[in-house]
Motif scaffolding. Sequence first.
Motif, PDB file in Angstrom:
ATOM      1  N   ARG A 117       0.792  -1.103  -0.019  1.00  0.00           N
ATOM      2  CA  ARG A 117      -0.034   0.067   0.066  1.00  0.00           C
ATOM      3  C   ARG A 117       0.831   1.324   0.055  1.00  0.00           C
ATOM      4  O   ARG A 117       0.545   2.452  -0.578  1.00  0.00           O
ATOM      5  CB  ARG A 117      -0.991  -0.019   1.315  1.00  0.00           C
ATOM      6  N   LYS A 118       1.944   1.065   0.761  1.00  0.00           N
ATOM      7  CA  LYS A 118       2.741   2.572   0.855  1.00  0.00           C
ATOM      8  C   LYS A 118       4.241   2.020   0.497  1.00  0.00           C
ATOM      9  O   LYS A 118       5.038   1.732   1.661  1.00  0.00           O
ATOM     10  CB  LYS A 118       2.668   2.870   2.131  1.00  0.00           C
ATOM     11  N   PRO A 119       4.724   1.833  -0.637  1.00  0.00           N
ATOM     12  CA  PRO A 119       6.201   1.529  -0.822  1.00  0.00           C
ATOM     13  C   PRO A 119       7.134   2.330  -0.541  1.00  0.00           C
ATOM     14  O   PRO A 119       8.207   1.937  -0.297  1.00  0.00           O
ATOM     15  CB  PRO A 119       5.881   1.449  -2.485  1.00  0.00           C
ATOM     16  N   ASP A 120       6.912   3.685  -0.093  1.00  0.00           N
ATOM     17  CA  ASP A 120       7.929   4.535   0.454  1.00  0.00           C
ATOM     18  C   ASP A 120       7.656   4.738   1.788  1.00  0.00           C
ATOM     19  O   ASP A 120       8.251   5.647   2.550  1.00  0.00           O
ATOM     20  CB  ASP A 120       7.519   5.898  -0.401  1.00  0.00           C
ATOM     21  N   SER A 121       7.136   3.789   2.690  1.00  0.00           N
ATOM     22  CA  SER A 121       7.061   3.758   4.061  1.00  0.00           C
ATOM     23  C   SER A 121       8.389   3.401   4.602  1.00  0.00           C
ATOM     24  O   SER A 121       9.083   2.493   4.454  1.00  0.00           O
ATOM     25  CB  SER A 121       6.248   2.696   4.677  1.00  0.00           C
ATOM     26  N   VAL A 122       9.248   4.680   5.130  1.00  0.00           N
ATOM     27  CA  VAL A 122      10.630   4.452   5.492  1.00  0.00           C
ATOM     28  C   VAL A 122      10.682   3.236   6.695  1.00  0.00           C
ATOM     29  O   VAL A 122      11.449   2.914   6.750  1.00  0.00           O
ATOM     30  CB  VAL A 122      11.153   5.704   5.978  1.00  0.00           C
ATOM     31  N   ASP A 123       9.696   3.539   7.826  1.00  0.00           N
ATOM     32  CA  ASP A 123       9.779   2.533   8.824  1.00  0.00           C
ATOM     33  C   ASP A 123       9.707   1.199   8.385  1.00  0.00           C
ATOM     34  O   ASP A 123      10.205   0.378   8.981  1.00  0.00           O
ATOM     35  CB  ASP A 123       8.859   3.125   9.757  1.00  0.00           C
ATOM     36  N   ALA A 124       8.648   1.051   7.358  1.00  0.00           N
ATOM     37  CA  ALA A 124       8.333  -0.541   7.016  1.00  0.00           C
ATOM     38  C   ALA A 124       9.812  -1.004   6.398  1.00  0.00           C
ATOM     39  O   ALA A 124      10.187  -1.907   6.695  1.00  0.00           O
ATOM     40  CB  ALA A 124       7.134  -0.616   6.157  1.00  0.00           C
ATOM     41  N   LEU A 125      10.397   0.047   5.465  1.00  0.00           N
ATOM     42  CA  LEU A 125      11.484  -0.457   4.663  1.00  0.00           C
ATOM     43  C   LEU A 125      12.694  -0.900   5.747  1.00  0.00           C
ATOM     44  O   LEU A 125      13.442  -1.611   5.264  1.00  0.00           O
ATOM     45  CB  LEU A 125      11.924   0.704   3.728  1.00  0.00           C
ATOM     46  N   VAL A 126      12.713  -0.133   6.835  1.00  0.00           N
ATOM     47  CA  VAL A 126      13.720  -0.209   7.763  1.00  0.00           C
ATOM     48  C   VAL A 126      13.691  -1.577   8.455  1.00  0.00           C
ATOM     49  O   VAL A 126      14.457  -2.598   8.698  1.00  0.00           O
ATOM     50  CB  VAL A 126      14.040   0.850   8.935  1.00  0.00           C
ATOM     51  N   ALA A 127      12.289  -1.646   8.751  1.00  0.00           N
ATOM     52  CA  ALA A 127      11.874  -3.139   9.464  1.00  0.00           C
ATOM     53  C   ALA A 127      12.168  -4.404   8.560  1.00  0.00           C
ATOM     54  O   ALA A 127      12.644  -5.354   8.995  1.00  0.00           O
ATOM     55  CB  ALA A 127      10.616  -3.051   9.983  1.00  0.00           C
ATOM     56  N   ALA A 128      11.858  -4.067   7.422  1.00  0.00           N
ATOM     57  CA  ALA A 128      11.818  -5.257   6.292  1.00  0.00           C
ATOM     58  C   ALA A 128      13.446  -5.490   5.797  1.00  0.00           C
ATOM     59  O   ALA A 128      13.872  -6.781   5.914  1.00  0.00           O
ATOM     60  CB  ALA A 128      11.219  -4.670   4.962  1.00  0.00           C
ATOM     61  N   GLY A 129      14.455  -4.386   5.956  1.00  0.00           N
ATOM     62  CA  GLY A 129      15.770  -4.731   6.038  1.00  0.00           C
ATOM     63  C   GLY A 129      16.358  -5.427   7.085  1.00  0.00           C
ATOM     64  O   GLY A 129      17.295  -6.468   7.123  1.00  0.00           O
ATOM     65  N   ASN A 130      15.600  -5.297   8.223  1.00  0.00           N
ATOM     66  CA  ASN A 130      16.329  -5.681   9.454  1.00  0.00           C
ATOM     67  C   ASN A 130      15.624  -7.377   9.457  1.00  0.00           C
ATOM     68  O   ASN A 130      16.394  -8.195   9.869  1.00  0.00           O
ATOM     69  CB  ASN A 130      15.783  -5.302  10.541  1.00  0.00           C
ATOM     70  N   LEU A 145      21.826   3.694   7.713  1.00  0.00           N
ATOM     71  CA  LEU A 145      23.015   3.489   7.346  1.00  0.00           C
ATOM     72  C   LEU A 145      23.713   2.437   8.025  1.00  0.00           C
ATOM     73  O   LEU A 145      24.509   1.867   7.408  1.00  0.00           O
ATOM     74  CB  LEU A 145      24.012   4.843   7.392  1.00  0.00           C
ATOM     75  N   TYR A 146      23.421   2.242   9.196  1.00  0.00           N
ATOM     76  CA  TYR A 146      24.101   0.848  10.145  1.00  0.00           C
ATOM     77  C   TYR A 146      23.680  -0.288   9.337  1.00  0.00           C
ATOM     78  O   TYR A 146      24.421  -1.292   9.106  1.00  0.00           O
ATOM     79  CB  TYR A 146      23.337   0.808  11.334  1.00  0.00           C
ATOM     80  N   GLY A 147      22.388  -0.433   9.011  1.00  0.00           N
ATOM     81  CA  GLY A 147      21.678  -1.525   8.229  1.00  0.00           C
ATOM     82  C   GLY A 147      22.011  -1.681   6.949  1.00  0.00           C
ATOM     83  O   GLY A 147      22.553  -2.856   6.543  1.00  0.00           O
ATOM     84  N   LEU A 148      22.431  -0.609   6.220  1.00  0.00           N
ATOM     85  CA  LEU A 148      22.886  -0.615   4.773  1.00  0.00           C
ATOM     86  C   LEU A 148      24.294  -1.236   4.852  1.00  0.00           C
ATOM     87  O   LEU A 148      24.490  -1.866   3.925  1.00  0.00           O
ATOM     88  CB  LEU A 148      22.537   0.766   4.141  1.00  0.00           C
ATOM     89  N   VAL A 149      25.199  -0.449   5.555  1.00  0.00           N
ATOM     90  CA  VAL A 149      26.613  -1.036   5.318  1.00  0.00           C
ATOM     91  C   VAL A 149      26.717  -2.378   5.705  1.00  0.00           C
ATOM     92  O   VAL A 149      27.416  -3.165   5.065  1.00  0.00           O
ATOM     93  CB  VAL A 149      27.497  -0.245   6.311  1.00  0.00           C
ATOM     94  N   SER A 150      25.985  -2.849   6.884  1.00  0.00           N
ATOM     95  CA  SER A 150      26.028  -4.248   7.090  1.00  0.00           C
ATOM     96  C   SER A 150      25.795  -5.192   6.210  1.00  0.00           C
ATOM     97  O   SER A 150      26.262  -6.123   5.804  1.00  0.00           O
ATOM     98  CB  SER A 150      25.051  -4.509   8.578  1.00  0.00           C
ATOM     99  N   ALA A 151      24.707  -4.769   5.477  1.00  0.00           N
ATOM    100  CA  ALA A 151      24.055  -5.747   4.291  1.00  0.00           C
ATOM    101  C   ALA A 151      25.222  -5.715   3.496  1.00  0.00           C
ATOM    102  O   ALA A 151      25.302  -6.745   2.530  1.00  0.00           O
ATOM    103  CB  ALA A 151      22.804  -5.182   3.884  1.00  0.00           C
ATOM    104  N   GLN A 152      25.582  -4.521   2.928  1.00  0.00           N
ATOM    105  CA  GLN A 152      26.581  -4.559   1.718  1.00  0.00           C
ATOM    106  C   GLN A 152      27.906  -5.221   2.174  1.00  0.00           C
ATOM    107  O   GLN A 152      28.418  -5.627   1.237  1.00  0.00           O
ATOM    108  CB  GLN A 152      26.834  -3.019   1.442  1.00  0.00           C
ATOM    109  N   LEU A 153      28.274  -5.231   3.405  1.00  0.00           N
ATOM    110  CA  LEU A 153      29.576  -5.958   3.673  1.00  0.00           C
ATOM    111  C   LEU A 153      29.258  -7.578   3.756  1.00  0.00           C
ATOM    112  O   LEU A 153      29.948  -8.133   3.137  1.00  0.00           O
ATOM    113  CB  LEU A 153      29.990  -5.726   5.162  1.00  0.00           C
TER     114      LEU A 153
END
Length: 362
Positions: free
Chosen positions: A95-108, A137-145
């Motif tokens: 419904r809301k593909p640009d929900s930052v909170d949902a994207l962060v939770a999905a990344g985790n 950025l914490y989550g992004l760097v960890s995933a990229q590493l």
Amino acid sequence: MPTLAADYFGLRQPEKAGVEIQAMLEVAQKQPELIPELAEFFLAHRDFQSSQQLLALAQSKQPSTDRLLVDLARTQAGLGQLDDAQKTLESILERKPDSVDALVAAGNVASQQGDWGDSGEAFSRANELAPDRPDILYGLVSAQLHADQTEGALKNAQKLHALMPDDLRSTYLLGLALFGAKKWEEAKPYAEQVLAAHPDDREMHLMLVDVALNDEHNLANARKHVDICLKQNPGDPGALYYLGMIQKMEGDVKGAIQSLAKSVASNPKNADAQGALGALSLQAGELTRAVPALEQAVLLAPEQAQNHYQLALAYSRSGVPDKAKVQLELYEQMKAKEAKDAKGLKGPPTSEVPVMGIASRP
């Protein structure tokens, strides 16, 4: 896949400091609008059972807002219900593909599932929508590493450290990112800074082993850091791998084979250790050990030409010429392609000890 030592940096679940869930539930009964804030208090303290109780109460008191659904997904993930958490977040993002909170939770959630590609995509999208947020950025760097995305990890780790220069987590991640980029001398002070606060940190010691071997060529210093890791865990596969490489450099082929055999027994998916074990066993004439190790190395890292060459030799000496021919042809094709790609360019520097990426370290 190794951890990033999150427990060292204040992420352990603390005591509730006298705050009882029953008191919170009583407040929530009277003021249901406070439930998200109360649930997030428990989520911040990693008390997922209490968060679950509050969110169950919320379902009977008010409509399920996106905020409550994100909190529900975080709670489900904390309780190990990863598939449920993923479905909850997908229902929001549809419904809301640009929900930052949902994207962060999905990344985790994706990172907990070991899906570093999806984790990186979620955090990358969140970073586009909310740039310069340290938690993203914490989550992004960890995933990229973990995904061996060296260039992106270094760029974002540098950005994170600029935002949080006194934060030990950002120092830790920048050290790992520099190490992944083979910038050993630049990585060294960050590793030392982490070790000053946490002298038993395994990942930083192994990073300094690489610095000692590949940049300083100091076997004594490398062994010092290996010994620290092995003192903590005598079966540490990463430390045993490096011990084997040190023993090889010292001319102790028998000792190196023994250490590498122990390493692959604990972590059979380390292509570097399998390749080194196979090559040394071949050198020592131990074909029954060399062939299966090299077969695993080729299976795990088919892009490494030298493993194909070593396996061709092992097959030839084992009296299997047809298999040897196949591997030798693959090796020659790969070397020809490397030569073509490098034509007119200076080739990359070679290292006697292959650097294990973060994903290689269990």
